[in-house]
Design an enzyme around this catalytic site. Structure first.
Site, PDB file in Angstrom:
ATOM      1  N   ARG A   1       0.737   7.324  -7.844  1.00 51.24           N
ATOM      2  CA  ARG A   1      -0.221   6.358  -7.296  1.00 51.24           C
ATOM      3  C   ARG A   1      -1.579   6.346  -7.989  1.00 51.24           C
ATOM      4  NH1 ARG A   1       1.189   4.816  -2.121  1.00 51.24           N
ATOM      5  NH2 ARG A   1      -0.897   4.753  -1.226  1.00 51.24           N
TER       6      ARG A   1
ATOM      7  N   TYR B   1     -10.351  15.473   0.142  1.00 47.21           N
ATOM      8  CA  TYR B   1     -10.898  15.246  -1.183  1.00 47.21           C
ATOM      9  C   TYR B   1     -12.298  15.826  -1.168  1.00 47.21           C
ATOM     10  CZ  TYR B   1      -7.198  11.824  -1.837  1.00 47.21           C
ATOM     11  OH  TYR B   1      -5.981  11.225  -1.954  1.00 47.21           O
TER      12      TYR B   1
ATOM     13  N   LYS C   1      -4.086  20.652  -4.824  1.00 40.30           N
ATOM     14  CA  LYS C   1      -3.025  19.650  -4.992  1.00 40.30           C
ATOM     15  C   LYS C   1      -3.377  18.644  -6.082  1.00 40.30           C
ATOM     16  CE  LYS C   1      -0.566  16.027  -2.344  1.00 40.30           C
ATOM     17  NZ  LYS C   1      -1.169  14.744  -2.717  1.00 40.30           N
TER      18      LYS C   1
ATOM     19  N   TYR D   1       0.828  -1.212   0.000  1.00 35.00           N
ATOM     20  CA  TYR D   1       0.000   0.000   0.000  1.00 35.00           C
ATOM     21  C   TYR D   1       0.862   1.263   0.000  1.00 35.00           C
ATOM     22  CZ  TYR D   1      -2.927   3.838   1.481  1.00 35.00           C
ATOM     23  OH  TYR D   1      -3.532   5.067   1.553  1.00 35.00           O
TER      24      TYR D   1
ATOM     25  N   THR E   1      -7.333  18.119  -2.752  1.00 32.45           N
ATOM     26  CA  THR E   1      -6.668  17.247  -3.728  1.00 32.45           C
ATOM     27  C   THR E   1      -7.638  16.927  -4.856  1.00 32.45           C
ATOM     28  OG1 THR E   1      -5.251  16.335  -2.011  1.00 32.45           O
ATOM     29  CG2 THR E   1      -5.477  15.036  -4.023  1.00 32.45           C
TER      30      THR E   1
ATOM     31  N   GLY F   1       6.716  14.566  -4.934  1.00 33.90           N
ATOM     32  CA  GLY F   1       6.955  13.395  -5.767  1.00 33.90           C
ATOM     33  C   GLY F   1       8.439  13.192  -5.993  1.00 33.90           C
ATOM     34  N   GLY F   2       9.022  12.238  -5.291  1.00 31.87           N
ATOM     35  CA  GLY F   2      10.405  11.856  -5.559  1.00 31.87           C
ATOM     36  C   GLY F   2      11.471  12.652  -4.827  1.00 31.87           C
ATOM     37  N   ILE F   3      11.065  13.533  -3.923  1.00 33.52           N
ATOM     38  CA  ILE F   3      12.072  14.281  -3.150  1.00 33.52           C
ATOM     39  C   ILE F   3      12.731  13.339  -2.135  1.00 33.52           C
ATOM     40  CG2 ILE F   3      12.413  16.116  -1.419  1.00 33.52           C
ATOM     41  CD1 ILE F   3      11.684  17.467  -3.954  1.00 33.52           C
TER      42      ILE F   3
ATOM     43  N   PRO G   1       0.265  15.212   2.710  1.00 36.01           N
ATOM     44  CA  PRO G   1      -0.833  14.451   3.321  1.00 36.01           C
ATOM     45  C   PRO G   1      -0.745  12.981   2.945  1.00 36.01           C
ATOM     46  CG  PRO G   1      -1.614  15.667   1.388  1.00 36.01           C
ATOM     47  CD  PRO G   1      -0.192  16.097   1.632  1.00 36.01           C
ATOM     48  N   MET G   2      -0.824  12.124   3.941  1.00 33.91           N
ATOM     49  CA  MET G   2      -0.874  10.683   3.672  1.00 33.91           C
ATOM     50  C   MET G   2      -1.866  10.028   4.625  1.00 33.91           C
ATOM     51  SD  MET G   2       3.079   9.678   2.934  1.00 33.91           S
ATOM     52  CE  MET G   2       3.621  10.643   4.309  1.00 33.91           C
TER      53      MET G   2
ATOM     54  N   ARG H   1       6.388   9.477   1.155  1.00 33.04           N
ATOM     55  CA  ARG H   1       6.726   8.163   1.716  1.00 33.04           C
ATOM     56  C   ARG H   1       7.849   8.160   2.758  1.00 33.04           C
ATOM     57  NH1 ARG H   1       5.548   7.479  -3.700  1.00 33.04           N
ATOM     58  NH2 ARG H   1       3.930   5.979  -4.259  1.00 33.04           N
TER      59      ARG H   1
ATOM     60  N   SER I   1      -4.061  14.291   6.442  1.00 30.98           N
ATOM     61  CA  SER I   1      -5.026  13.781   5.459  1.00 30.98           C
ATOM     62  C   SER I   1      -6.393  13.643   6.106  1.00 30.98           C
ATOM     63  CB  SER I   1      -4.559  12.409   4.961  1.00 30.98           C
ATOM     64  OG  SER I   1      -5.602  11.751   4.274  1.00 30.98           O
TER      65      SER I   1
ATOM     66  N   HIS J   1       0.781  12.606  -7.262  1.00 34.20           N
ATOM     67  CA  HIS J   1       0.325  11.757  -6.153  1.00 34.20           C
ATOM     68  C   HIS J   1       1.335  10.629  -5.901  1.00 34.20           C
ATOM     69  CE1 HIS J   1      -3.743  11.403  -4.042  1.00 34.20           C
ATOM     70  NE2 HIS J   1      -3.103  10.378  -3.526  1.00 34.20           N
TER      71      HIS J   1
HETATM   72  C1  FNR Z   1      -0.449   9.504  -0.274  1.00 37.04           C
HETATM   73  N1  FNR Z   1      -0.808  10.690  -0.904  1.00 37.04           N
HETATM   74  C2  FNR Z   1      -1.968  11.323  -0.531  1.00 37.04           C
HETATM   75  N2  FNR Z   1      -2.297  12.526  -1.076  1.00 37.04           N
HETATM   76  C3  FNR Z   1      -3.412  13.183  -0.673  1.00 37.04           C
HETATM   77  O1  FNR Z   1      -3.675  14.275  -1.174  1.00 37.04           O
HETATM   78  N3  FNR Z   1      -4.231  12.633   0.273  1.00 37.04           N
HETATM   79  C4  FNR Z   1      -3.977  11.431   0.859  1.00 37.04           C
HETATM   80  O2  FNR Z   1      -4.720  10.980   1.722  1.00 37.04           O
HETATM   81  C5  FNR Z   1      -2.820  10.728   0.427  1.00 37.04           C
HETATM   82  N4  FNR Z   1      -2.533   9.507   0.956  1.00 37.04           N
HETATM   83  C6  FNR Z   1      -1.333   8.900   0.643  1.00 37.04           C
HETATM   84  C7  FNR Z   1      -0.987   7.733   1.282  1.00 37.04           C
HETATM   85  C8  FNR Z   1       0.243   7.139   1.039  1.00 37.04           C
HETATM   86  C9  FNR Z   1       0.622   5.860   1.738  1.00 37.04           C
HETATM   87  C10 FNR Z   1       1.150   7.755   0.131  1.00 37.04           C
HETATM   88  C11 FNR Z   1       2.509   7.156  -0.132  1.00 37.04           C
HETATM   89  C12 FNR Z   1       0.799   8.915  -0.517  1.00 37.04           C
HETATM   90  C13 FNR Z   1       0.124  11.346  -1.856  1.00 37.04           C
HETATM   91  C14 FNR Z   1       1.126  12.247  -1.131  1.00 37.04           C
HETATM   92  O3  FNR Z   1       0.495  13.376  -0.580  1.00 37.04           O
HETATM   93  C15 FNR Z   1       2.220  12.777  -2.063  1.00 37.04           C
HETATM   94  O4  FNR Z   1       1.634  13.385  -3.195  1.00 37.04           O
HETATM   95  C16 FNR Z   1       3.226  11.719  -2.545  1.00 37.04           C
HETATM   96  O5  FNR Z   1       3.421  10.716  -1.574  1.00 37.04           O
HETATM   97  C17 FNR Z   1       4.546  12.410  -2.871  1.00 37.04           C
HETATM   98  O6  FNR Z   1       5.460  11.528  -3.407  1.00 37.04           O
HETATM   99  P1  FNR Z   1       6.664  10.830  -2.558  1.00 37.04           P
HETATM  100  O7  FNR Z   1       7.331  11.891  -1.699  1.00 37.04           O
HETATM  101  O8  FNR Z   1       6.016   9.745  -1.762  1.00 37.04           O
HETATM  102  O9  FNR Z   1       7.558  10.341  -3.633  1.00 37.04           O
HETATM  103  C1  LAC Z   2      -3.635   7.113  -1.499  1.00 35.82           C
HETATM  104  C2  LAC Z   2      -4.867   7.906  -1.181  1.00 35.82           C
HETATM  105  C3  LAC Z   2      -5.363   7.778   0.193  1.00 35.82           C
HETATM  106  O1  LAC Z   2      -2.804   7.603  -2.270  1.00 35.82           O
HETATM  107  O2  LAC Z   2      -4.699   9.239  -1.533  1.00 35.82           O
HETATM  108  O3  LAC Z   2      -3.526   5.972  -0.996  1.00 35.82           O
END
Ligand code: FNR
Ligand code: LAC
Length: 366
Positions: A261, A135, A234, A31, A161, A290-292, A84-85, A313, A113, A258
């Site tokens: 994803r 969202y 976003k 995940y 987002t 993304g990718g930092i 946000p995650m 991440r 998030s 994202h």
């Molecule tokens: C996310 N991301 C994400 N974005 C958002 O707007 N709402 C969310 O709830 C989530 N949930 C989420 C869960 C998990 C496990 C991951 C890994 C990512 C996306 C996140 O905000 C972000 O855009 C990316 O993770 C950035 O990329 P890196 O830094 O993971 O490479």
């Molecule tokens: C995800 C959703 C929660 O990337 O934004 O898993």
């Protein structure tokens, strides 16, 4: 909160990822580390940074150097924010409470998030500077309610987002059989209606109602109009969408795919950043994620026009491996890398970090 020991060989964000992959349940890894479809965009988020080269300047006066930035009328110590995650409790008992504690210790903004696994009201008690991400919900009153809860608990900005009306083709998760473990859920949303739409016929469900009531620009405008907090949008990749967001009243744009994803095969955010900055000018801050993974990635993003970056991440990797201390340590490692990269590029402030730092292979040929 649980005491955890950080392995002594943990010297970069990549080390946290390595320990995370070795220790955490494979389904949860699927995940968190997972991506849409074949991971083309996920991999390109890193490859795009590797393709960019810095052309540093020597012997600059670096007295009084600082990484401070101005963002939405506030001075922040660093241009790094936590993205946000969802569901931090997947990797640590205290979940977002621990992440918030680390953010407070290090002076970073945590974007919570809407799908956090701890109530947004409880996260607000940890003393961190917070933004809240949501969202757009089908029932706009539910979005309004979430926004009001965040506003009344001291959150400083909202992030809406827009790139995930569907959560994307998560083949990695499907193969691993990921489901949320017992006790981890989107607790903020418990009182609201279900967003799942029943499938009416056999066959693909996507165009059988899954998108009915999904947000559009008009809904975004209504959400922004209702907010007393600044709103950032976003998930923007096209410069015309960035302009639409600004015209709808956004006070900031977050260039993001994202983390690869949602839709596979889209460009890396760093590759579209400069076009977006050119389009909307510099009066509205543009952020990127993304990718930092390195201080030099941050310098590259700032050089191409980002006001700040968000980190995804690695925060969960560090939370899994070292809890509060892990996240604080990881953020400090990245801050040290940023300061080192700025110093070695000859930049005393973020204003010194500009497009002249990016090496252009073709400059001599033109
Ligand atoms: C996310 N991301 C994400 N974005 C958002 O707007 N709402 C969310 O709830 C989530 N949930 C989420 C869960 C998990 C496990 C991951 C890994 C990512 C996306 C996140 O905000 C972000 O855009 C990316 O993770 C950035 O990329 P890196 O830094 O993971 O490479
Ligand atoms: C995800 C959703 C929660 O990337 O934004 O898993």
């Amino acid at each position: 909160m649980l005491e955890m020991t950080i392995p002594p060989d943990t010297v970069s964000l990549g080390c946290y990822q390595r320990h995370f992959l070795a220790r955490i349940d494979k389904r949860i890894v699927a995940y968190i580390e997972g991506f849409a479809a074949d991971g083309i965009s996920y991999r390109d988020n890193f490859a795009a940074f590797e393709r960019l080269k810095l052309l540093p300047r020597m012997l600059k006066n670096l007295a009084g150097a600082t990484t401070q930035i101005n963002l939405l009328g506030r001075r922040l110590p660093s241009p790094v924010l936590i993205a946000p995650m969802a569901y931090h409790r997947l990797v640590h008992e205290a979940g977002e409470l621990a992440t918030a504690r680390a953010a407070a210790l290090t002076g970073h903004i945590l974007t919570v998030s809407a799908q956090s696994s701890v109530l947004l009201e409880e996260i607000a008690e940890q003393g961190a500077a917070l933004w809240f991400q949501l969202y757009p919900r089908r029932d706009i009153e539910e979005s309004y309610d979430l926004m009001a809860r965040a506003t009344s608990h001291g959150y400083r900005a909202l992030v809406i987002t827009v790139d995930a009306p569907l959560s994307g083709l998560r083949n990695v998760e499907q193969r691993a059989g990921f489901v949320l473990p017992e006790g981890v859920s989107a607790v903020n949303l418990a009182g609201y209606g279900l967003e799942d739409i029943p499938v009416r016929r056999a066959g693909s469900p996507v165009f059988q109602g899954m998108l009915d009531g999904a947000a559009d620009w008009d809904m975004l405008r209504r959400l922004i109009d209702r907010s007393s907090l600044p709103v950032l949008v976003k998930g923007i990749l096209h410069e015309d969408d960035a302009l639409c967001a600004v015209e709808a009243g956004a006070m900031g744009v977050i260039v993001s795919n994202h983390g690869g994803r949602i839709l596979d095969g889209v460009p890396a955010p760093i590759d579209v950043l400069a076009r977006i900055v050119r389009k909307i000018g510099d009066h509205v801050p543009v952020l990127l994620d993304g990718g930092i993974r390195r201080g030099t990635d941050i310098v590259k993003a700032l050089a191409l026009g980002a006001r700040a970056v968000m980190l995804g991440r690695p925060v969960l990797h560090a939370l899994a491996v070292g809890g509060v201390q892990g996240v604080a340590h990881m953020l400090t490692l990245l801050q040290t890398e940023l300061e080192m990269a700025m110093a070695l590029c000859g930049c005393a402030t973020v204003d010194d970090v500009n497009h002249h730092l990016i090496w252009n292979e073709n400059r001599d040929q033109g």
